[in-house]
Design an enzyme around this catalytic site. Sequence first.
Site, PDB file in Angstrom:
ATOM      1  N   GLY A  68     154.927  36.469 -24.039  1.00  0.00           N
ATOM      2  CA  GLY A  68     154.532  36.701 -22.662  1.00  0.00           C
ATOM      3  C   GLY A  68     153.956  35.293 -22.278  1.00  0.00           C
ATOM      4  N   SER A  69     154.577  34.418 -22.542  1.00  0.00           N
ATOM      5  CA  SER A  69     153.853  32.917 -22.412  1.00  0.00           C
ATOM      6  C   SER A  69     154.333  31.913 -21.286  1.00  0.00           C
ATOM      7  CB  SER A  69     153.774  32.237 -23.782  1.00  0.00           C
ATOM      8  OG  SER A  69     154.937  32.129 -24.465  1.00  0.00           O
ATOM      9  N   THR A  70     155.177  32.449 -20.468  1.00  0.00           N
ATOM     10  CA  THR A  70     155.919  31.708 -19.355  1.00  0.00           C
ATOM     11  C   THR A  70     154.887  31.476 -18.136  1.00  0.00           C
ATOM     12  OG1 THR A  70     156.879  33.858 -18.540  1.00  0.00           O
ATOM     13  CG2 THR A  70     158.086  32.350 -20.025  1.00  0.00           C
ATOM     14  N   TYR A 114     146.746  51.938 -17.976  1.00  0.00           N
ATOM     15  CA  TYR A 114     146.531  50.859 -18.513  1.00  0.00           C
ATOM     16  C   TYR A 114     145.486  50.794 -19.777  1.00  0.00           C
ATOM     17  CZ  TYR A 114     145.024  45.759 -18.397  1.00  0.00           C
ATOM     18  OH  TYR A 114     144.667  44.421 -18.687  1.00  0.00           O
ATOM     19  N   GLY A 154     150.461  32.630 -16.452  1.00  0.00           N
ATOM     20  CA  GLY A 154     149.294  33.283 -16.708  1.00  0.00           C
ATOM     21  C   GLY A 154     148.658  33.021 -17.754  1.00  0.00           C
TER      22      GLY A 154
END
Length: 265
Positions: free
Chosen positions: A14-16, A154, A18
């Site tokens: 999830g490093s594209t 969450y 933020g």
Amino acid sequence: MDIDLSGRRALVTGSTAGIGYAIAKALGDLGATVAVNGRTAERVEAAVTALSHAAPKGRFVPAPGDVATAEGAAALRAALPEVDILVNNTGIFEPKPFFEIPDEDWQRFFEVNVLSGVRLSRAYAPGMVARGWGRVVFISSESALQIPVEMVHYGMTKTAQLAVARGLAETVAGTGVTVNSVLPGPTLSEGVAAFMQQMAAGVADPDLDAMGRAFIKEHRPTSLIGRLASPEEVANLVAYLCTPAASATSGAAVRVDGGVVRAIV
């Protein structure tokens, strides 16, 4: 202090954008080769290009794939057989009242936020153990300790990550591999910024810093910094835990929450 990651191979899920993007950049700044992950090849390629300009000391390679599924995790492992550093950052959040959360949402949040890290840790940690060095970091949240009533599902997944990380740390004890969790507090990530912009619909050029401070004052009044953290502030801690300098830190849940959690340990 040895913070050089030259020659080390990292995967940040999830490093594209933020926090994940900031972590990838921080590891690249320390000399690592960083595999950039996201669900679409287009977003991954765009992030790789941006990171290559932003952190010229690092090397960034595309690693697209949906790590929230068993098939996606397996495909990623096949394309990227070995890493020295694994940062389990992929995650989703969604405010929803408890009585309105269906089974499907509980299952989806667990798949994305917990099982993604379980699968990849199971795939990559044995190789780290065999080589005698490795770093695994789970990006949890202060919500793991203070379950937010507006998104219990969450918070549940963030607590589960702490249990997985501690159990894995004990599993690989004494091998040169460390496993830790990082607990960010409210952070001005891309997703949070988009959420605040939606709240300010109709307002030209909304002041996100002011909105963030107002959110903290109303919803997280125990914060000691009185503002949202930046993704870079979170990434700094994660990057340190991934270096040789952090060799005596394992099995820990390390907070970068701005003091939101009212605890001394």
